[in-house]
Design a protein around this motif. Structure first.
Motif, PDB file in Angstrom:
ATOM      1  N   ASP B 192      28.011  -2.915 -49.361  1.00  0.00           N
ATOM      2  CA  ASP B 192      26.976  -1.857 -49.723  1.00  0.00           C
ATOM      3  C   ASP B 192      26.980  -1.235 -48.282  1.00  0.00           C
ATOM      4  O   ASP B 192      27.012  -0.001 -47.968  1.00  0.00           O
ATOM      5  CB  ASP B 192      25.772  -2.275 -50.134  1.00  0.00           C
ATOM      6  N   ILE B 193      26.651  -2.163 -47.319  1.00  0.00           N
ATOM      7  CA  ILE B 193      26.486  -1.708 -46.075  1.00  0.00           C
ATOM      8  C   ILE B 193      27.617  -0.587 -45.569  1.00  0.00           C
ATOM      9  O   ILE B 193      27.419   0.262 -44.699  1.00  0.00           O
ATOM     10  CB  ILE B 193      26.163  -2.695 -45.003  1.00  0.00           C
ATOM     11  N   ALA B 194      28.818  -1.280 -45.710  1.00  0.00           N
ATOM     12  CA  ALA B 194      30.029  -0.786 -45.236  1.00  0.00           C
ATOM     13  C   ALA B 194      30.106   0.538 -45.804  1.00  0.00           C
ATOM     14  O   ALA B 194      30.384   1.664 -45.184  1.00  0.00           O
ATOM     15  CB  ALA B 194      31.147  -1.514 -45.722  1.00  0.00           C
ATOM     16  N   ASP B 195      29.877   0.593 -47.246  1.00  0.00           N
ATOM     17  CA  ASP B 195      29.982   2.163 -47.752  1.00  0.00           C
ATOM     18  C   ASP B 195      28.664   3.118 -47.171  1.00  0.00           C
ATOM     19  O   ASP B 195      28.892   4.200 -47.509  1.00  0.00           O
ATOM     20  CB  ASP B 195      29.844   2.115 -49.315  1.00  0.00           C
ATOM     21  N   TYR B 196      27.782   2.428 -46.906  1.00  0.00           N
ATOM     22  CA  TYR B 196      26.727   3.331 -46.036  1.00  0.00           C
ATOM     23  C   TYR B 196      27.299   3.737 -44.758  1.00  0.00           C
ATOM     24  O   TYR B 196      26.889   4.991 -44.457  1.00  0.00           O
ATOM     25  CB  TYR B 196      25.612   2.586 -45.927  1.00  0.00           C
ATOM     26  N   LEU B 197      28.005   3.138 -44.051  1.00  0.00           N
ATOM     27  CA  LEU B 197      28.233   3.292 -42.485  1.00  0.00           C
ATOM     28  C   LEU B 197      29.508   3.888 -42.678  1.00  0.00           C
ATOM     29  O   LEU B 197      30.088   4.270 -41.400  1.00  0.00           O
ATOM     30  CB  LEU B 197      28.273   2.135 -41.843  1.00  0.00           C
ATOM     31  N   GLY B 198      30.385   4.074 -43.644  1.00  0.00           N
ATOM     32  CA  GLY B 198      31.660   4.587 -43.531  1.00  0.00           C
ATOM     33  C   GLY B 198      32.689   3.444 -42.801  1.00  0.00           C
ATOM     34  O   GLY B 198      33.527   4.124 -42.023  1.00  0.00           O
ATOM     35  N   LEU B 199      32.362   2.151 -43.130  1.00  0.00           N
ATOM     36  CA  LEU B 199      33.312   1.517 -42.573  1.00  0.00           C
ATOM     37  C   LEU B 199      33.882   0.395 -43.714  1.00  0.00           C
ATOM     38  O   LEU B 199      33.640   0.746 -44.839  1.00  0.00           O
ATOM     39  CB  LEU B 199      32.446   0.368 -41.561  1.00  0.00           C
ATOM     40  N   THR B 200      34.631  -0.430 -43.297  1.00  0.00           N
ATOM     41  CA  THR B 200      34.873  -1.511 -44.227  1.00  0.00           C
ATOM     42  C   THR B 200      34.019  -2.814 -44.374  1.00  0.00           C
ATOM     43  O   THR B 200      33.490  -2.963 -43.131  1.00  0.00           O
ATOM     44  CB  THR B 200      36.527  -2.015 -44.148  1.00  0.00           C
ATOM     45  N   THR B 201      34.027  -3.660 -45.446  1.00  0.00           N
ATOM     46  CA  THR B 201      33.236  -4.889 -45.388  1.00  0.00           C
ATOM     47  C   THR B 201      33.680  -5.603 -44.167  1.00  0.00           C
ATOM     48  O   THR B 201      32.755  -6.338 -43.425  1.00  0.00           O
ATOM     49  CB  THR B 201      33.424  -5.715 -46.457  1.00  0.00           C
ATOM     50  N   GLU B 202      34.881  -5.875 -43.895  1.00  0.00           N
ATOM     51  CA  GLU B 202      35.485  -6.602 -42.778  1.00  0.00           C
ATOM     52  C   GLU B 202      35.011  -6.297 -41.363  1.00  0.00           C
ATOM     53  O   GLU B 202      34.478  -6.910 -40.579  1.00  0.00           O
ATOM     54  CB  GLU B 202      37.011  -6.652 -42.908  1.00  0.00           C
ATOM     55  N   THR B 203      35.057  -4.865 -41.288  1.00  0.00           N
ATOM     56  CA  THR B 203      34.519  -4.361 -40.089  1.00  0.00           C
ATOM     57  C   THR B 203      32.877  -4.743 -39.848  1.00  0.00           C
ATOM     58  O   THR B 203      32.610  -4.977 -38.707  1.00  0.00           O
ATOM     59  CB  THR B 203      34.854  -2.930 -39.791  1.00  0.00           C
ATOM     60  N   VAL B 204      32.121  -4.306 -41.059  1.00  0.00           N
ATOM     61  CA  VAL B 204      30.813  -4.766 -40.997  1.00  0.00           C
ATOM     62  C   VAL B 204      30.550  -6.137 -40.396  1.00  0.00           C
ATOM     63  O   VAL B 204      29.881  -6.452 -39.393  1.00  0.00           O
ATOM     64  CB  VAL B 204      30.196  -4.461 -42.236  1.00  0.00           C
ATOM     65  N   SER B 205      31.189  -7.030 -41.182  1.00  0.00           N
ATOM     66  CA  SER B 205      31.078  -8.488 -40.995  1.00  0.00           C
ATOM     67  C   SER B 205      31.518  -8.845 -39.342  1.00  0.00           C
ATOM     68  O   SER B 205      30.770  -9.645 -38.710  1.00  0.00           O
ATOM     69  CB  SER B 205      32.128  -9.272 -41.882  1.00  0.00           C
ATOM     70  N   ARG B 206      32.658  -8.189 -39.053  1.00  0.00           N
ATOM     71  CA  ARG B 206      33.026  -8.601 -37.698  1.00  0.00           C
ATOM     72  C   ARG B 206      32.032  -8.174 -36.660  1.00  0.00           C
ATOM     73  O   ARG B 206      31.772  -8.793 -35.656  1.00  0.00           O
ATOM     74  CB  ARG B 206      34.297  -7.769 -37.195  1.00  0.00           C
ATOM     75  N   THR B 207      31.427  -6.897 -36.833  1.00  0.00           N
ATOM     76  CA  THR B 207      30.562  -6.258 -35.860  1.00  0.00           C
ATOM     77  C   THR B 207      29.254  -6.914 -35.944  1.00  0.00           C
ATOM     78  O   THR B 207      28.608  -7.411 -34.904  1.00  0.00           O
ATOM     79  CB  THR B 207      30.159  -4.828 -36.270  1.00  0.00           C
TER      80      THR B 207
END
Lengths: 240, 240
Positions: B192-207
DNA sequence: CGCCAACTTGATAACATTCAATGTAGGTGG
DNA sequence: CCACCTACATTGAATGTTATCAAGTTGGCG
């Protein structure tokens, strides 16, 4: 990047009834008598290309209604990165405010004429004419829907989809204003477009070239784009 | 992704005066007598986690006011790409409409209670209480400003800046609602966060891992984030 | 206790950016 | 009126950030 003070201020009353953008502007909610009062607190201002109406952070003393020309709206990050949040055309309202300072900057893309309202006077008038709030609400809702479309574009579309979507939305709005939208007048620079689409100038340029090569569009004189295949562009815009 | 019909519909009158979110909701514009009429056209509805309030494209028969829980708002592209356009919390209004169909989907992130208003009845009521439009305008303007901030984020911020900004804005809103905002409750999934920020889940997780490693945040039990250094996060959010 | 979804981590690849150079058009002054 | 100048646009090559593909790991819930 000059301030609006450098331009001509002409006090004009009684022009509103003939205003070409009245049907689409906030004024469409007003009866003739109200329109007159409205006009009495308003100034018609002309600005040259590249002038600032206001800058982010300044106290929001005025609200505007664009009657001719085009305006760009943008926000900046401390290091200078810029995001266009909108392009405005005749009939559009400028300065929806939640705080007493502007939360974005506005700059002309061409020679522009605006109706300028002192905020305090307009607010006082809104007290007496509550149906104006309804009109403002409608306009704000519409802008909100546009903003949501733009979020989808910024967050999830590819460069090609972004550029195609951009051209189509410009065309759509031109048609709404009663222009035919093809050829399409694109008054903003590649750099402005880039900052609107979350891309770089180079990428916008390359993508436009691609669209040109693929035969979807053709570049004409004087910032005009001919859209050769609207359906094609619509497919590209949604990633087909 | 279930429809709202599967849930309990409780008609409740006279609860509005005690409503914990009234001050922030649309209802704050209403006098006690008006509030009663307001309550009479309204239903209190409870939904479980993961239920849809409505889907993009459906006819917009209802408007909602969220009284507890959290809701996600999103748009989809034909191929399934998703962009969250907002997360809603108690007090937030759902369903600003320009057309007669919903232009986005809304789904619960947790068990949720909402006040549900039939659109036609609410519109009729708005005729009699024009000052409600003022309130709606204020709420819409506020959302518009938020949307513009989000465009800046989506178009011009790096992954790290996006995640930092996201956590700070969640915190800010929690504080507005009277919570202390630290530790911060983050009810949405990485996806959900990824789709809010224009990223992928993986990138959100890594960040998030990066932020954790750098000591800016700490992950606690039950979807809670402890922000160890707000100032640090504020610097990261604007790219310092 | 075990299963499934959500999350994390790793390796590789792609799209867009960055850096750099060239091309073009509109405006100005000689 | 033309040459020049500047800003804008285009094109090219290399780099980098984030996406994609692919395992693992964790944690919540029956």
């Amino acid at each position: 990047m000059f301030l609006a003070e450098s331009c001509a201020h002409k006090q004009q009353s009684g022009v509103c009834p003939d205003c070409p953008v009245r049907a689409r502007a906030i004024c469409s909610a007003l009866a003739p008598a109200e329109l007159e009062q409205f006009a009495s607190i308003m100034q018609t201002v002309t600005l040259a290309e590249g002038e600032a109406l206001f800058n982010e952070g300044e106290t929001g003393d005025y609200l505007y209604n664009l009657t001719s020309g085009a305006v760009k709206i943008y926000k900046l990050l401390p290091d200078g990165r810029r995001q266009m949040t909108g392009f405005l055309f005749p009939g559009d309202f400028i300065g929806f405010a939640v705080s007493d300072t502007y939360v974005y900057s506005a700059e002309t893309l061409s020679e522009v004429t605006v109706c300028r309202f002192p905020r305090t006077k307009l607010e006082r008038m809104l007290e007496s004419y509550p149906h104006l709030h309804r009109r403002l609400f409608t306009l704000a809702s519409r802008e909100l829907a546009t903003a949501q479309d733009q979020m989808l574009l910024l967050g999830r579309k590819s460069a090609k989809e972004k550029v195609a979507s951009f051209l189509l939305s410009l065309r759509e709005r031109a048609i709404q204003r009663g222009e035919d939208g093809n050829p399409l007048y694109v008054p903003m620079s590649r750099s402005d477009i880039a900052d609107y689409l979350g891309l770089t100038t180079e990428t916008v340029s390359r993508t436009v070239t691609q669209l040109k090569t693929s035969g979807a569009i053709r570049l004409l004189e004087g910032h005009r784009f001919q859209i050769k295949d609207v359906g094609e562009l619509q497919l590209l815009a949604e990633g087909a």
